[in-house]
Design a protein around this motif. Sequence first.
Motif, PDB file in Angstrom:
ATOM      1  N   SER A  75       0.803  -1.226   0.000  1.00  0.00           N
ATOM      2  CA  SER A  75       0.000   0.000   0.000  1.00  0.00           C
ATOM      3  C   SER A  75       0.833   1.273   0.000  1.00  0.00           C
ATOM      4  CB  SER A  75      -0.922   0.010   1.221  1.00  0.00           C
ATOM      5  OG  SER A  75      -0.161   0.047   2.416  1.00  0.00           O
ATOM      6  N   GLY A  76       2.165   1.121   0.127  1.00  0.00           N
ATOM      7  CA  GLY A  76       3.009   2.299   0.196  1.00  0.00           C
ATOM      8  C   GLY A  76       2.762   3.105   1.451  1.00  0.00           C
ATOM      9  N   SER A  77       2.352   2.401   2.529  1.00  0.00           N
ATOM     10  CA  SER A  77       2.039   3.090   3.784  1.00  0.00           C
ATOM     11  C   SER A  77       3.301   3.696   4.385  1.00  0.00           C
ATOM     12  CB  SER A  77       1.407   2.113   4.779  1.00  0.00           C
ATOM     13  OG  SER A  77       2.350   1.157   5.209  1.00  0.00           O
ATOM     14  N   ARG A  78       3.074   4.656   5.264  1.00  0.00           N
ATOM     15  CA  ARG A  78       4.189   5.343   5.923  1.00  0.00           C
ATOM     16  C   ARG A  78       4.397   4.828   7.343  1.00  0.00           C
ATOM     17  NH1 ARG A  78       0.851   8.753   3.579  1.00  0.00           N
ATOM     18  NH2 ARG A  78      -0.073   9.397   5.576  1.00  0.00           N
ATOM     19  N   GLY A  79       3.930   3.610   7.595  1.00  0.00           N
ATOM     20  CA  GLY A  79       4.004   3.079   8.953  1.00  0.00           C
ATOM     21  C   GLY A  79       5.340   2.430   9.269  1.00  0.00           C
ATOM     22  N   SER A  80       6.418   3.105   9.045  1.00  0.00           N
ATOM     23  CA  SER A  80       7.744   2.566   9.328  1.00  0.00           C
ATOM     24  C   SER A  80       7.907   2.347  10.836  1.00  0.00           C
ATOM     25  CB  SER A  80       8.817   3.527   8.817  1.00  0.00           C
ATOM     26  OG  SER A  80      10.103   3.036   9.111  1.00  0.00           O
ATOM     27  N   GLY A  81       8.402   1.157  11.211  1.00  0.00           N
ATOM     28  CA  GLY A  81       8.590   0.835  12.619  1.00  0.00           C
ATOM     29  C   GLY A  81       7.298   0.549  13.351  1.00  0.00           C
ATOM     30  N   ALA A  82       6.209   0.306  12.589  1.00  0.00           N
ATOM     31  CA  ALA A  82       4.901   0.076  13.209  1.00  0.00           C
ATOM     32  C   ALA A  82       4.889  -1.175  14.061  1.00  0.00           C
ATOM     33  CB  ALA A  82       3.826  -0.016  12.126  1.00  0.00           C
ATOM     34  N   ASP A  83       5.644  -2.192  13.655  1.00  0.00           N
ATOM     35  CA  ASP A  83       5.620  -3.461  14.394  1.00  0.00           C
ATOM     36  C   ASP A  83       6.072  -3.290  15.836  1.00  0.00           C
ATOM     37  OD1 ASP A  83       8.185  -3.006  13.034  1.00  0.00           O
ATOM     38  OD2 ASP A  83       8.803  -4.870  14.002  1.00  0.00           O
ATOM     39  N   ALA A  84       6.950  -2.320  16.098  1.00  0.00           N
ATOM     40  CA  ALA A  84       7.441  -2.093  17.459  1.00  0.00           C
ATOM     41  C   ALA A  84       6.508  -1.200  18.270  1.00  0.00           C
ATOM     42  CB  ALA A  84       8.836  -1.468  17.412  1.00  0.00           C
TER      43      ALA A  84
END
Length: 416
Positions: free
Chosen positions: A89-98
Motif C-alpha cells: 500500500s506504500g504506507s508510511r508506517g515505518s517501525g509500526a511493528d514495534a
Amino acid sequence: MDYPNLRHIRLFCACLRTGSLTRAADIVGVTQPAASQAISRLEDRFGTRLLERGPGHAMATPAGRVVQTRSLRALDLIRTGCQRLQADSGSRGSGADARLTISHLRALQAFAQTGGFPGAARILDQSGAAVQRTARNAEAILGTSLFEADGRATRFTGAGRAVARWAGLSLKELGNATEEVQELRGKFDGLVSVGALPMARTTIVPDAIASLALTHPLARFEILEGSYEQLLSDLEMGHIDFLIGALRSRLTPTLGQEPLFDFRLAVVAGAGHPLSGRTNVSLAELASYPWVVARKGTPNRSTFDALAAKFPDGPQMQGTVETGSLTALRGILMQTDRLALLSRHQLRHELKAGFLALLNYEVPGKPLSIGITTRRNWQPTALQAEYLVAIRRVVATEEAVSAPGGSRLPPLKAAE
C-alpha cells in the motif's frame, strides 16, 4: 483470554537473543530497573520462571524456551505483516511493528470476529468508543486505511482484513504459549477449537472429543458450525485451530489438507417411506418425490445436481427444500416423503434408532473425501495434536453401521 504485554515479550526475546538483559533494555529503550520489573511481571503472568540470570548472561528455562518459540512466531507475524502492508500500500508506517500493542491486536481481532465495533465492544467488555479509538490508533500507526464506510456500517478494507488476519494469528501464538507452559507442568486444560462441517459433526468430531476427554478431563473444546466459506475464514483468521469435513479441490496456498477417508453419499428417507425396503429403486422413482438438498457450492449439492440432471424429465426443483441443518433435514424426512443425500456419518444414530432408512440405490459419481484442513505453518499444542490423533483413531476404527431391515452401509474407504 489474558495476553502478555507485547513490549515485555519484545524485551524477553531481545534478552535471549543478546544473552543480556542490559543490552535488551537498550534495544527496547527502557531502563535496567524497568527491564527487570518487566521480566518479573512476565514470569508472574506465566506463573513460572522464564529466565536463568547470572553475571553477564541470561538463559531460558524450559518454560522460557516454550514462551520464546511462540513469542518469536507472534513477533514474526507482526513484523512481516507490517512489511507486506508497507510494500503493498506504500504506507508510511515505518517501525509500526514495534509500536503496536496487545490492545491494538485485540481490537482488530474482535472487529473481524463480529463484523463491527458494537460486537467488538461486547467481546472485549469495553465501550464502543474505546474500541473504535484503539482500532483507529492502530490504523494511524500502520499508516494506511483499515476501515471504510458501507452505508451506515463500517467494514474492513482489503488491507484491514489482511492486518486482522496476522493480528489474530499472533494472538493465537501468545495464547498457545500460555497453554504450552501449562502442558509442561502436566496440566492439559487448554482449548481445542474445531470448525465442523456437516459430514463430520455427528460422529467424527464428538467421538474424538469423548475419547480425548477420558485422558484429559480438564481439556476444553469448542465446536464452531457454519458454511464452508465462513469456517475457512475463521481458520485463516486464527479463530479456530482446524477444520474437519468434506475437502475441496481449490485452496489458498496458506492452507493445507489431510485426507482421512473417501465415501459415497446414499439416498435417505423416513423409515416409513414408500420406497423404503424396495429392491432396485429406479431413477424415475427417485425423481417422482420431492427432495431436501444441501446448499449450493457444497460437494453434496454438486452430487445431487448431477443426479437430478439424469432424471427422466430433467431436474425437478419445484418444492425443493434447501438447508445445511441436519436437525431440520432429519425432522423433514421423518414427517414427509421427501428424499435426501447424506453420508452415513450423519445418520448413525438415526439409522440405529430406526427413524431413517437407506434406499437401495447406488448414487453414481466420484467418491467424496473427508479430511482435516489446517494453516500450513500451524504448530499445534500437545493437546491439539492429541485431538488430531484421536480423530485419526476414530476414523481408523469405525466400522460399517447396520441399518434397519438388514441393509448395510458400505464401510469406510481410506483416502489414497
